[in-house]
Design an enzyme around this catalytic site. Structure first.
Site, mmCIF file in Angstrom:
data_model
loop_
_atom_site.group_PDB
_atom_site.id
_atom_site.type_symbol
_atom_site.label_atom_id
_atom_site.label_comp_id
_atom_site.label_asym_id
_atom_site.label_seq_id
_atom_site.Cartn_x
_atom_site.Cartn_y
_atom_site.Cartn_z
ATOM 1 N N LYS A 228 47.222 49.306 27.571
ATOM 2 C CA LYS A 228 46.087 50.184 27.895
ATOM 3 C C LYS A 228 46.597 51.610 28.092
ATOM 4 O O LYS A 228 46.947 52.267 27.130
ATOM 5 C CB LYS A 228 45.356 49.658 29.134
ATOM 6 C CG LYS A 228 44.420 48.467 28.875
ATOM 7 C CD LYS A 228 45.110 47.175 28.626
ATOM 8 C CE LYS A 228 44.181 45.987 28.637
ATOM 9 N NZ LYS A 228 44.553 44.948 29.585
ATOM 10 N N PHE B 163 40.003 39.980 37.876
ATOM 11 C CA PHE B 163 40.209 40.136 36.442
ATOM 12 C C PHE B 163 40.651 38.769 35.908
ATOM 13 O O PHE B 163 41.363 38.037 36.598
ATOM 14 C CB PHE B 163 41.247 41.216 36.101
ATOM 15 C CG PHE B 163 41.372 41.377 34.617
ATOM 16 C CD1 PHE B 163 40.355 41.985 33.893
ATOM 17 C CD2 PHE B 163 42.454 40.853 33.927
ATOM 18 C CE1 PHE B 163 40.425 42.076 32.506
ATOM 19 C CE2 PHE B 163 42.526 40.947 32.540
ATOM 20 C CZ PHE B 163 41.512 41.558 31.830
ATOM 21 N N THR B 164 40.231 38.461 34.699
ATOM 22 C CA THR B 164 40.384 37.108 34.152
ATOM 23 C C THR B 164 41.803 36.564 34.262
ATOM 24 O O THR B 164 42.036 35.554 34.916
ATOM 25 C CB THR B 164 39.927 37.079 32.685
ATOM 26 O OG1 THR B 164 40.630 38.099 31.974
ATOM 27 C CG2 THR B 164 38.430 37.330 32.574
ATOM 28 N N ASP C 154 47.287 46.509 40.315
ATOM 29 C CA ASP C 154 47.131 46.257 38.888
ATOM 30 C C ASP C 154 46.995 47.652 38.278
ATOM 31 O O ASP C 154 45.932 48.261 38.310
ATOM 32 C CB ASP C 154 45.901 45.387 38.618
ATOM 33 C CG ASP C 154 45.719 45.119 37.125
ATOM 34 O OD1 ASP C 154 46.297 45.879 36.308
ATOM 35 O OD2 ASP C 154 45.001 44.177 36.779
ATOM 36 N N TYR D 66 70.911 42.728 22.718
ATOM 37 C CA TYR D 66 70.319 41.699 23.573
ATOM 38 C C TYR D 66 70.311 42.155 25.032
ATOM 39 O O TYR D 66 69.367 41.929 25.759
ATOM 40 C CB TYR D 66 71.081 40.368 23.448
ATOM 41 C CG TYR D 66 70.351 39.238 24.136
ATOM 42 C CD1 TYR D 66 69.413 38.480 23.425
ATOM 43 C CD2 TYR D 66 70.559 38.960 25.481
ATOM 44 C CE1 TYR D 66 68.714 37.461 24.052
ATOM 45 C CE2 TYR D 66 69.856 37.946 26.114
ATOM 46 C CZ TYR D 66 68.936 37.194 25.401
ATOM 47 O OH TYR D 66 68.238 36.200 26.018
ATOM 48 N N PHE E 142 36.098 32.311 27.558
ATOM 49 C CA PHE E 142 35.438 33.337 26.742
ATOM 50 C C PHE E 142 36.190 33.639 25.457
ATOM 51 O O PHE E 142 35.589 34.047 24.470
ATOM 52 C CB PHE E 142 35.260 34.632 27.556
ATOM 53 C CG PHE E 142 36.552 35.196 28.086
ATOM 54 C CD1 PHE E 142 37.095 34.721 29.264
ATOM 55 C CD2 PHE E 142 37.228 36.185 27.396
ATOM 56 C CE1 PHE E 142 38.295 35.227 29.752
ATOM 57 C CE2 PHE E 142 38.420 36.701 27.869
ATOM 58 C CZ PHE E 142 38.964 36.214 29.054
ATOM 59 N N ARG F 254 31.008 40.329 28.964
ATOM 60 C CA ARG F 254 31.614 40.326 30.300
ATOM 61 C C ARG F 254 30.510 39.876 31.249
ATOM 62 O O ARG F 254 29.867 40.675 31.909
ATOM 63 C CB ARG F 254 32.139 41.711 30.697
ATOM 64 C CG ARG F 254 33.473 42.072 30.052
ATOM 65 C CD ARG F 254 34.625 41.290 30.646
ATOM 66 N NE ARG F 254 35.444 40.702 29.602
ATOM 67 C CZ ARG F 254 36.680 40.215 29.745
ATOM 68 N NH1 ARG F 254 37.265 40.214 30.812
ATOM 69 N NH2 ARG F 254 37.345 39.653 28.807
HETATM 70 C C1 LIG Z 1 44.435 43.704 30.139
HETATM 71 C C2 LIG Z 1 44.468 43.581 31.592
HETATM 72 C C3 LIG Z 1 45.386 42.735 32.235
HETATM 73 C C4 LIG Z 1 46.308 41.796 31.481
HETATM 74 O O1 LIG Z 1 47.162 42.462 30.640
HETATM 75 P P1 LIG Z 1 47.589 41.880 29.203
HETATM 76 O O2 LIG Z 1 48.483 42.932 28.658
HETATM 77 O O3 LIG Z 1 46.330 41.695 28.404
HETATM 78 O O4 LIG Z 1 48.273 40.577 29.426
HETATM 79 C C5 LIG Z 1 45.391 42.730 33.618
HETATM 80 N N1 LIG Z 1 44.544 43.485 34.333
HETATM 81 C C6 LIG Z 1 43.629 44.299 33.757
HETATM 82 C C7 LIG Z 1 42.720 45.116 34.598
HETATM 83 C C8 LIG Z 1 43.551 44.364 32.369
HETATM 84 O O5 LIG Z 1 42.631 45.144 31.801
#
Ligand SMILES: *Cc1c(COP(=O)(O)O)cnc(C)c1O
Length: 464
Positions: free
Chosen positions: A265, A131-132, A222, A79, A456, A389
């Site tokens: 990613k 970004f969303t 980011d 933990y 979306f 998009r």
């Molecule tokens: C995917 C993404 C996020 C959010 O990350 P999650 O792992 O999906 O929560 C933030 N910024 C960008 C540019 C992304 O592509």
């Protein structure tokens, strides 16, 4: 004797070989017509088993290496104080250069914590295109996102090599208008997903840093695709051709005060993320908040094995062979489409090829959801799953509730890392060409269900 020009240049191949295969199913056109209607013409609502080639996203869809799978067996599921946490911390420090690391279940977990810590009601958060999930967390914390990306980013055919750059004039104007005290931080994305996976240059980042330091405004990166951004800097920016991806990444991050990261990613895993910070006080607060929302600060919603796989993935992600093949595959698909005269966002991005739905369907207005319709047509033609998009992703204005009309109306063909081969890219390109040939007959959609947040993902449509 005449030598025959067999090829213009020598081919390259993926720097890996296949050890495990996952069978995928081919479906009939009638199956797909039924499946997409049941899914409300939203590719997010399709079942994965009804998809042939899945280009919905590059998020968490990576194929892990044998080393990463071996790392999964070394999970220390304590933990508190898991060995894997320290490995992750070491990897982030070594390759990204930040001092403190707070693991989170994925990128938005880190965005949530950062937004809650820094943004106050009435603040403004400038960024190079929204970004969303990032914008959503900024708004939930009481902030207003302000787009300060260069205007070229909104023009699909513009060949600017760094379309993710920040418009320094726009940033200065915002600071003059609202005052530096109302700007808790600048949110810098590398690469810019919504602009088509477009990079930001080192020179621009350095200039943003100077300006921000002058006004005492921190910068948070980011870092989701910062390794891909580093590759573009290496390929396109003067003075970086001879530098390693690792060196470029580290210099890039050094102009920022921390980063939110989706490990799903660049870091080559299926789940995971982190918040990295240099400031000791802020780290204390983040470490405290993560306990409330994610889990203890040494696991942040992840299993020990997930952190181990991510630590190994980070080291693999900066290898030249890897990143060249990764972006090379995207380039291969994009080149084909360009050669066939199909309208896509230029230059070709790092993680995806973006079809220009406005240019595909000039007879449809944006209220008829051209990109949503195009993604559905592509699925019906071949079982290739892409993502909208455009206007659906853009959502509504926070204050007025009015529909936002983004300049870009795109369909994203997102390439998972190390998953598909060149043959899959050929099949995809041919399907896009087929849909392009039938473009004049395409009809729009009407939205019949609209969720309140991030619509979306779950919105439903019918054929108009
Ligand atoms: C995917 C993404 C996020 C959010 O990350 P999650 O792992 O999906 O929560 C933030 N910024 C960008 C540019 C992304 O592509």
């Amino acid at each position: 004797m005449k030598t025959h020009p067999r090829f213009e240049r020598r081919s390259w191949a993926e720097p890996w070989k296949v050890k495990i295969v996952e069978p995928i199913k081919m479906t009939s056109r009638a199956d797909r017509e039924r499946a997409i209607a049941e899914a409300g013409y939203n590719t997010f609502l399709l079942r994965s088993e009804d998809v042939y080639i899945d280009l919905l996203t590059d998020s968490g869809t990576n194929a892990m290496s044998d080393r990463q799978w071996a790392g999964m067996m070394l999970g220390d599921e304590a933990y508190a104080g898991s060995r894997n946490f320290y490995n992750l911390e070491r990897a982030v420090r070594e390759y990204y250069g930040y001092r403190h690391v707070v693991p989170t279940h994925q990128g938005r977990g880190a965005e949530h914590i950062l937004s809650q810590m820094l943004i106050r009601q009435g603040d403004y958060v400038p960024g190079n295109m929204y970004f969303t999930t990032t914008r959503h967390h900024q708004e939930l914390a009481g902030g207003t996102f302000v787009d300060i990306v260069i205007p070229e980013a909104h023009e699909p055919a513009n060949e600017h090599p760094f379309k993710g750059n920040i418009d320094l004039g726009a940033l200065e104007r915002l600071i003059a208008q609202v005052g530096a005290r109302k700007i808790p931080y600048i949110c810098l994305a590398a690469t810019v997903n919504m602009a088509g996976g477009q990079p930001i240059s080192m020179a621009n980042t350095r200039a943003v840093r100077e300006l921000a330091l002058h006004h005492g405004i921190p910068i948070f990166l980011d870092g989701t695709r910062a390794v891909e951004n580093a590759y573009f800097i290496q390929q396109r920016e003067e003075g970086y051709g001879g530098k390693s991806i690792a060196a470029i990444l580290k210099e890039f991050c050094s102009y920022t005060d921390g980063c939110t990261m989706s490990g799903k990613k660049d870091a080559l895993v299926n789940i995971g993320g982190w918040l990295a910070l240099n400031d000791d006080k802020l780290f204390e607060e983040a470490r405290n908040l993560v306990v409330v929302y994610e889990g203890l600060h040494t696991y942040g919603g992840l299993a020990g094995r997930d952190m181990e796989a991510m630590a190994i993935g980070i080291a693999e992600s900066v290898q030249q062979d890897h990143i060249r093949a990764r972006i090379g595959q995207v380039e291969y698909l994009g080149r084909k489409l360009i050669d066939w005269g199909i309208p896509i966002v230029r230059p070709i991005g790092g993680h995806a090829v973006y079809l220009d739905a406005k240019a595909f369907y000039p007879h449809l207005t944006q209220d008829q959801f051209p990109a949503q319709a195009l993604a559905a047509e592509l699925y019906i033609d071949s079982g290739v799953r892409a993502m909208e998009r455009g206007i659906v992703s853009a959502g509504r204005d926070k204050a007025t509730g009015a529909q936002r009309y983004p300049k870009l109306e795109l369909v994203r063909l997102t390439i998972p890392r190390r998953v598909y081969t060149q043959a899959h890219m050929d099949v995809t390109a041919e399907s896009v060409a087929e849909v392009y040939d039938g473009r004049e007959a395409a009809r729009g959609l009407t939205m019949v269900y609209e969720p309140r947040y991030l619509r979306f993902f779950q919105a439903r449509f019918e054929r108009a």
